[in-house]
Design a protein around this motif. Structure first.
Motif, mmCIF file in Angstrom:
data_model
loop_
_atom_site.group_PDB
_atom_site.id
_atom_site.type_symbol
_atom_site.label_atom_id
_atom_site.label_comp_id
_atom_site.label_asym_id
_atom_site.label_seq_id
_atom_site.Cartn_x
_atom_site.Cartn_y
_atom_site.Cartn_z
ATOM 1 N N ASP A 1 0.608 -1.267 -0.196
ATOM 2 C CA ASP A 1 0.141 -0.144 -0.080
ATOM 3 C C ASP A 1 1.500 1.409 -0.279
ATOM 4 O O ASP A 1 1.899 1.414 0.853
ATOM 5 C CB ASP A 1 -0.871 -0.299 1.421
ATOM 6 C CG ASP A 1 -1.545 1.325 0.924
ATOM 7 O OD1 ASP A 1 -1.693 1.639 0.442
ATOM 8 O OD2 ASP A 1 -2.969 1.104 2.146
ATOM 9 N N TRP A 2 0.632 1.953 -0.533
ATOM 10 C CA TRP A 2 1.744 2.859 -1.159
ATOM 11 C C TRP A 2 1.302 4.641 -1.019
ATOM 12 O O TRP A 2 -0.177 4.582 -2.312
ATOM 13 C CB TRP A 2 2.349 2.715 -2.829
ATOM 14 C CG TRP A 2 3.645 4.055 -2.342
ATOM 15 C CD1 TRP A 2 4.215 4.761 -2.408
ATOM 16 C CD2 TRP A 2 4.109 4.393 -4.446
ATOM 17 N NE1 TRP A 2 5.229 5.717 -2.857
ATOM 18 C CE2 TRP A 2 5.303 5.646 -4.344
ATOM 19 C CE3 TRP A 2 3.774 3.633 -5.652
ATOM 20 C CZ2 TRP A 2 6.198 5.548 -4.835
ATOM 21 C CZ3 TRP A 2 4.989 3.682 -6.487
ATOM 22 C CH2 TRP A 2 6.044 4.748 -6.618
ATOM 23 N N GLU A 3 1.353 5.288 0.041
ATOM 24 C CA GLU A 3 0.959 6.296 -0.260
ATOM 25 C C GLU A 3 2.215 8.226 -0.706
ATOM 26 O O GLU A 3 2.746 7.960 -0.434
ATOM 27 C CB GLU A 3 0.381 6.650 1.316
ATOM 28 C CG GLU A 3 -0.610 7.913 1.910
ATOM 29 C CD GLU A 3 -0.111 9.332 1.762
ATOM 30 O OE1 GLU A 3 -1.091 9.930 1.376
ATOM 31 O OE2 GLU A 3 1.215 9.378 2.423
ATOM 32 N N ILE B 1 -3.277 9.561 -5.367
ATOM 33 C CA ILE B 1 -3.034 10.049 -4.225
ATOM 34 C C ILE B 1 -2.472 8.599 -3.440
ATOM 35 O O ILE B 1 -1.789 8.257 -2.377
ATOM 36 C CB ILE B 1 -3.717 10.076 -3.466
ATOM 37 C CG1 ILE B 1 -5.521 9.391 -3.150
ATOM 38 C CG2 ILE B 1 -4.395 11.666 -3.614
ATOM 39 C CD1 ILE B 1 -6.380 10.037 -2.239
ATOM 40 N N ARG B 2 -2.944 7.316 -4.008
ATOM 41 C CA ARG B 2 -2.629 5.992 -3.092
ATOM 42 C C ARG B 2 -2.816 5.028 -4.717
ATOM 43 O O ARG B 2 -3.219 5.618 -5.378
ATOM 44 C CB ARG B 2 -3.229 6.478 -1.993
ATOM 45 C CG ARG B 2 -3.451 5.178 -1.569
ATOM 46 C CD ARG B 2 -3.990 4.659 -0.028
ATOM 47 N NE ARG B 2 -4.130 3.321 0.738
ATOM 48 C CZ ARG B 2 -5.603 3.431 1.170
ATOM 49 N NH1 ARG B 2 -6.652 4.036 1.587
ATOM 50 N NH2 ARG B 2 -5.110 2.212 2.008
#
Length: 775
Positions: free
Chosen positions: A329-331, A419-420
């Motif tokens: 999970d990349w923010e 955004i993500r």
């Protein structure tokens, strides 16, 4: 062209400062009206801090505040000063990213402010006195939603109403009207946001709820309310203790005097359970809490969403643990990447060794794949798409690289900005190994199939395959077509009409008689069943051995039948011929033994010298055996006359003292045996008494065909020369009789022996047919 004035320049504007002084508000005591406004602003915008900030010449002073201890700050720490030139809200989503604020001491140091939203306070004359602002210590990429923006603007107008009220306090009537107007506007603002207001006086225990709070607690409009009887009594039993503790903490004058908690209430009228969020501020005078005011808001829907989100997150967590995929999970804003446990289990990276950043992930991509992956993923992130997938090599903890398939999904905000990104990385090692094994298995299967096809096509026996679906033969090889004289024929059972299978009595096979159908329909295994079959092209009837067996699946069901045809016609004929030859051989052996017996009897008759008799008998039997060898070397029924004569001469011709001449003529078995014995006797006599007894002696044997009475006669001549003077024998032994009578009895030949002084001659003449007749 001139640049826009800075916040500090606007703060120093003389007209603005004069307008601020006209309200005579700086450094005044807290007032309930202003306190209620910041409380509502904090609730509406869900921010921990709300301020009524008035910007003076060298400072900003807070008429009301919640969540912020200082009552003023130096002007160089003011963010509100930058809103003095704004007509509408000033929203800074991340104070560390805005050049106006990234060096602010309140941003770089405690309390590390990150988000700011301020509504300017405009006087009726157009001067800007400061802002009503909300502040957070976490950035908000999305800022405020439309409802929060509208609420903040409305409350900013209420601040100006309160300021006007304060300025007009000398005129009581004007002041009361202004207060009433302000209270009404406050009520409308509260109702618009669904927020209820409470007011508690600790010294008297008086509790005041507006109609919204009463509705949430299920208390009628005119019923009296109390802290214990109405507030605590209606709170869910599991939440009552912590709610009471939060209130008591806020009432403590030595504490923060702030109240911010969530709890469940059971409505007194309907029993409905609701989740409420409550915020409040205690007012302290002279070291004693004199008042406690706050708001409550129904957050049941929000809680329901939170619980659903938690359930989803728990399912996600369990699913992430159950899969071998490395879930990430990349923010983007913080460049933070969260991995599940599979990163450790599949690739060996211990959690403490993993940097939770996008840079760490990129660094672990094989150098040769890195540019490709960076380009493909940014093409999706920077574009408008949402789905990304790529294959590359990912570094394991042990230094090796794993082939992976990575898939990601981009989440975008309302403006389409990425955004993500959430994705899953699948280790392809086992899949690649399985694919390689599958390719190898397919290669072997193809080879085996090719071998089977070659065997099927080239087999020296006929092969036919029938499947259960068609209930008849669907494939036959080339050998079977040649043996049968036809291919598969017409589809269906009518094709059987063109088949030529026959029973022993020449009646055609019925459909149910065919071994293939018996194996296919009944599961019968047929082994080497003999069938006569009329070839569809040549019409020849030949015998086949037919074997047929069912092919079953794992459940035992019959799927097909395989039939093998072996042409045994030539074998059967050979077997019959062998039987006939065995009978003939027995017959001839009897004849041969009879001849041997006769030779032995005649040789032994009147013999006195057993040694000589033994030698003579042996030589005669050897001659007989050589004649038999000649016959065995041919077709057993006939032999070439030249070979028979040479066989009778035997070893006596080893010095080339014989001359042979005559045409190629074959004679019968019986004639060959008699002629061989006759030539042997002539040769033996010549060796003892005649031409062969001296070194210069010679023998000439000729044969020819001469005209006869009805057919050609075969004439044979034996002539000796160069030997001693011949003396006719005074008596005739078995040898002489064999010479004179052997062929005469066998073929009816005329035989003349002449003992001339110059050499013995012997002439034999008989019809060729007699020489060639077997009997």
């Amino acid at each position: 062209m001139t640049s826009s004035p800075t916040g500090l320049e606007l703060a120093a504007d003389a007209e603005r400062l004069a307008a601020l002084d006209g309200y005579d508000i700086l450094d005044t005591e807290p007032e309930q009206g202003f306190d209620d406004i910041v409380l509502l602003a904090s609730q509406i915008c869900e921010a921990p801090t709300a301020l009524v900030s008035l910007v003076a010449k060298d400072r900003q002073w807070f008429k009301a505040r919640i969540g912020f201890n200082p009552c003023e700050t130096p002007l160089d720490q003011s963010v509100c000063a930058h809103a003095l030139g704004a007509d509408d809200l000033l929203v800074i989503t991340d104070l560390t990213q805005d050049p106006r604020t990234w060096g602010n001491a309140l941003v770089t140091g405690e309390p590390h402010l990150r988000f700011y939203a301020g509504a300017p306070l405009h006087t009726p004359e157009g001067a800007t006195l400061g802002t009503l602002c909300v502040i957070d210590t976490a950035p908000r990429p999305h800022g405020l939603d439309d409802g929060q923006r509208s609420g903040l603007r409305a409350l900013a107008r209420q601040v100006m109403v309160q300021l006007e009220l304060h300025r007009a306090v000398e005129n009581r009537g004007q002041a009361l009207a202004a207060r009433a107007k302000a209270e009404e506007q406050m009520r409308l603002a509260a109702e618009a946001t669904g927020i209820g207001v409470f007011d508690f006086e600790p010294r008297s225990g008086a509790l005041h709820w507006d109609h919204r709070v009463r509705a949430l607690f299920g208390v009628p409009e005119r019923s009296p309310v109390s802290y214990e009887g109405s507030f605590l009594a209606n709170i869910h039993a599991d939440d009552r203790a912590h709610a009471d503790a939060a209130v008591q903490s806020a009432l403590d004058p030595s504490g923060a005097c702030r109240f911010d908690t969530e709890y469940r209430v059971i409505a007194a009228d309907t029993g409905t359970e609701r989740w409420l969020a409550a915020r409040g501020q205690a007012i302290v005078e002279g070291g004693e809490t004199v008042r406690f005011v706050g708001t409550v808001r129904d957050i049941s829907a929000q809680k329901g969403a939170e619980f659903a989100l938690r359930a989803t997150e728990e399912r996600y967590r369990l699913a992430a643990r159950a899969t071998t995929d490395a879930i990430w999970d990349w923010e983007f804003a913080s460049n933070h990447v969260l991995w599940n446990e599979a990163l450790t289990e599949a690739y060996g990276h211990a959690p403490e060794d993993v940097e939770p950043t996008g840079d760490w992930w990129i660094d672990h991509i094989h150098p040769h794949d890195r540019a490709k992956v960076d380009a493909s993923i940014h093409a999706v992130i920077d574009g408008t798409g949402t789905a990304w997938t790529d294959e590359y090599r990912f570094l394991r903890a042990d230094g090796s690289y794993a082939p992976v398939l990575d898939r990601g999904y981009v989440i975008r905000d309302a403006n389409g900005r990425a955004i993500r990104m959430i994705g899953a990385m699948l280790d392809l090692t086992s899949i690649r190994a399985a694919e390689a094994a599958l390719r190898d298995a397919r290669r072997k299967l193809d080879m085996e199939r090719s071998l089977l096809q070659a065997i099927f096509r080239q087999a020296p026996v006929g092969i036919a395959v029938a499947d259960a679906a068609s209930a008849w033969t669907t494939m036959i090889n080339t050998q079977a077509e040649e043996m049968l004289g036809h291919g598969l024929g017409a589809p269906g059972e009518e094709r059987q009409a063109g088949y030529g299978a026959l029973h022993a009595d020449d009646t055609p096979y019925a459909l149910t008689d065919y071994p293939t159908l018996r194996a296919l329909r009944d599961g019968e295994a047929v082994r080497a069943e003999e069938m006569r079959y009329r070839n569809g092209i040549t019409g020849e009837v030949r015998r086949f051995e037919v074997s047929s067996a069912p092919v079953r699946d794992e459940a035992g069901g019959i799927q097909a039948a395989v039939t093998v045809l072996v042409d045994v016609e030539d074998r059967r004929r050979a077997e019959a011929m062998q039987t006939l030859m065995n009978h003939e051989l027995g017959h001839r052996m009897k004849n041969l033994l009879t001849m041997v017996q006769s030779i032995a009897v005649q040789t032994l008759r009147g013999a006195t010298d057993l040694g000589a008799v033994k030698e003579i008998l042996g030589e005669r039997l050897v001659a007989l055996g050589k004649a038999q060898d000649i016959l065995l070397g041919s077709d057993l029924d006939r032999a070439a006359i030249g070979a028979v004569i040479r066989g009778g001469v035997g070893a006596h011709d080893e010095f080339g003292r014989f001359r042979y001449e005559g045409p190629d003529v074959e004679i019968s078995r019986g004639a060959a045996l008699s002629l061989s014995l006759m030539i042997h006797e002539l040769t033996t006599n010549a060796a003892k008494y005649g031409a062969l007894s001296v070194e210069d002696g010679r023998v000439e044997v000729t044969w020819s065909l001469a005209p006869g009475a009805e057919e050609a006669d075969l004439c044979i001549a034996w002539r000796e020369s160069g030997g001693p003077v011949v003396v006719a024998p005074t008596r005739k032994g078995f040898g002489s009789r064999l010479i004179e009578r052997g062929l005469s009895g066998q073929v009816g030949a005329e035989i003349a022996v002449d003992y001339a002084a110059g050499g013995v001659t012997c002439h034999v003449r008989a019809p060729l047919g007699a020489f060639q007749k077997e009997g």
